[in-house]
Design a protein around this motif. Structure first.
Motif, PDB file in Angstrom:
ATOM      1  N   ASP A 110       0.988   3.712  31.145  1.00  0.00           N
ATOM      2  CA  ASP A 110       2.267   4.357  31.429  1.00  0.00           C
ATOM      3  C   ASP A 110       2.221   5.761  30.847  1.00  0.00           C
ATOM      4  O   ASP A 110       1.996   5.933  29.650  1.00  0.00           O
ATOM      5  N   VAL A 112       4.422   9.145  30.417  1.00  0.00           N
ATOM      6  CA  VAL A 112       5.738   9.764  30.498  1.00  0.00           C
ATOM      7  C   VAL A 112       5.565  11.226  30.127  1.00  0.00           C
ATOM      8  O   VAL A 112       5.022  11.549  29.066  1.00  0.00           O
ATOM      9  N   SER A 113       6.015  12.099  31.005  1.00  0.00           N
ATOM     10  CA  SER A 113       5.867  13.539  30.756  1.00  0.00           C
ATOM     11  C   SER A 113       7.221  14.226  30.878  1.00  0.00           C
ATOM     12  O   SER A 113       8.147  13.689  31.478  1.00  0.00           O
ATOM     13  N   LYS A 116       7.040  16.778  36.018  1.00  0.00           N
ATOM     14  CA  LYS A 116       6.168  16.039  36.925  1.00  0.00           C
ATOM     15  C   LYS A 116       4.740  16.554  36.797  1.00  0.00           C
ATOM     16  O   LYS A 116       4.496  17.754  36.813  1.00  0.00           O
ATOM     17  N   CYS A 141       3.163   6.947  36.360  1.00  0.00           N
ATOM     18  CA  CYS A 141       3.739   8.193  35.848  1.00  0.00           C
ATOM     19  C   CYS A 141       5.251   8.227  36.018  1.00  0.00           C
ATOM     20  O   CYS A 141       5.782   7.778  37.031  1.00  0.00           O
ATOM     21  N   SER A 142       5.919   8.764  34.994  1.00  0.00           N
ATOM     22  CA  SER A 142       7.361   8.992  35.067  1.00  0.00           C
ATOM     23  C   SER A 142       7.677  10.243  34.257  1.00  0.00           C
ATOM     24  O   SER A 142       6.824  10.756  33.526  1.00  0.00           O
ATOM     25  N   THR A 143       8.910  10.732  34.395  1.00  0.00           N
ATOM     26  CA  THR A 143       9.307  11.935  33.661  1.00  0.00           C
ATOM     27  C   THR A 143      10.502  11.631  32.766  1.00  0.00           C
ATOM     28  O   THR A 143      11.310  10.757  33.066  1.00  0.00           O
ATOM     29  N   ASP A 144      10.574  12.368  31.650  1.00  0.00           N
ATOM     30  CA  ASP A 144      11.690  12.275  30.715  1.00  0.00           C
ATOM     31  C   ASP A 144      11.865  13.654  30.093  1.00  0.00           C
ATOM     32  O   ASP A 144      11.048  14.077  29.264  1.00  0.00           O
ATOM     33  N   VAL A 151       3.158  14.874  26.807  1.00  0.00           N
ATOM     34  CA  VAL A 151       3.147  13.543  27.405  1.00  0.00           C
ATOM     35  C   VAL A 151       3.067  12.463  26.331  1.00  0.00           C
ATOM     36  O   VAL A 151       2.611  12.714  25.206  1.00  0.00           O
ATOM     37  N   SER A 163       3.877  14.590  22.747  1.00  0.00           N
ATOM     38  CA  SER A 163       5.095  15.292  23.150  1.00  0.00           C
ATOM     39  C   SER A 163       5.612  16.170  22.019  1.00  0.00           C
ATOM     40  O   SER A 163       5.360  15.919  20.847  1.00  0.00           O
TER      41      SER A 163
END
Length: 177
Positions: A110, A112-113, A116, A141-144, A151, A163
């Protein structure tokens, strides 16, 4: 959750061993995923918890699954119904997937970035993880936006926090100690 896993493990292992013998690992994964979705359906839940006879419950469950489940899959459903274990089908499916990934030397990561990721960035992350883990890697992949930048990568027990939010948090902890 641990109890469900304990109950589901022998069913998942038996299904996986049979799938390996029959060279049908992918089709079994699809069958179990579909059967798990059926068992999680809100209409099916009361029937699974009710006092319906196991043969009738198995027949109903198999009729709902239709052609998505082959004869061997139907036999698994019948055995699980006899033992009152159809509720654990989602856990069986999850364990089966873990067994399949281990067997195929694959792992899901997983990612998370904050923004995108481009396909090039995803490819770089995938290549780096494949080298580090010695396995094929499938990225989810997902974004936050709360990450600010960077990431966070999670796969199994491994967590890589690159991050800005994570770095600020670690800095804050050091300053407070």
């Amino acid at each position: 959750m641990a109890e469900l896993t304990t109950i589901a493990r022998p069913y998942a292992k038996a299904a996986f061993d049979f799938a390996i013998e029959q060279d049908a690992v992918d089709s079994w994964a699809e069958m179990l995923t579909f059967a798990a979705l059926v068992s999680e359906n809100e209409t099916m839940q009361p029937l699974l918890a009710g006092s319906l006879a196991s043969t009738k419950l198995a027949a109903l469950f198999i009729s709902v699954c239709g052609e998505q489940v082959n004869v061997q899959g139907q036999n698994l459903i019948k055995v699980m119904a006899e033992n009152g274990r159809l509720k654990v089908l989602p856990a069986v499916s999850q364990l089966f997937t873990e067994y399949r990934n281990e067997w195929a030397k694959e792992v899901e990561a997983d990612v998370v970035s904050a923004t995108k990721l481009s396909s090039e960035q995803q490819q770089q992350i995938s290549i780096s993880l494949e080298k580090r883990l010695a396995r094929k890697v499938k990225l989810n992949c997902s974004t936050d936006a709360a990450l600010i930048a960077g990431v966070i990568i999670k796969t199994g027990d491994l967590v890589i926090d690159g991050s800005v939010r994570g770095k600020l948090s670690r800095l804050s902890d050091k300053l407070q100690s």
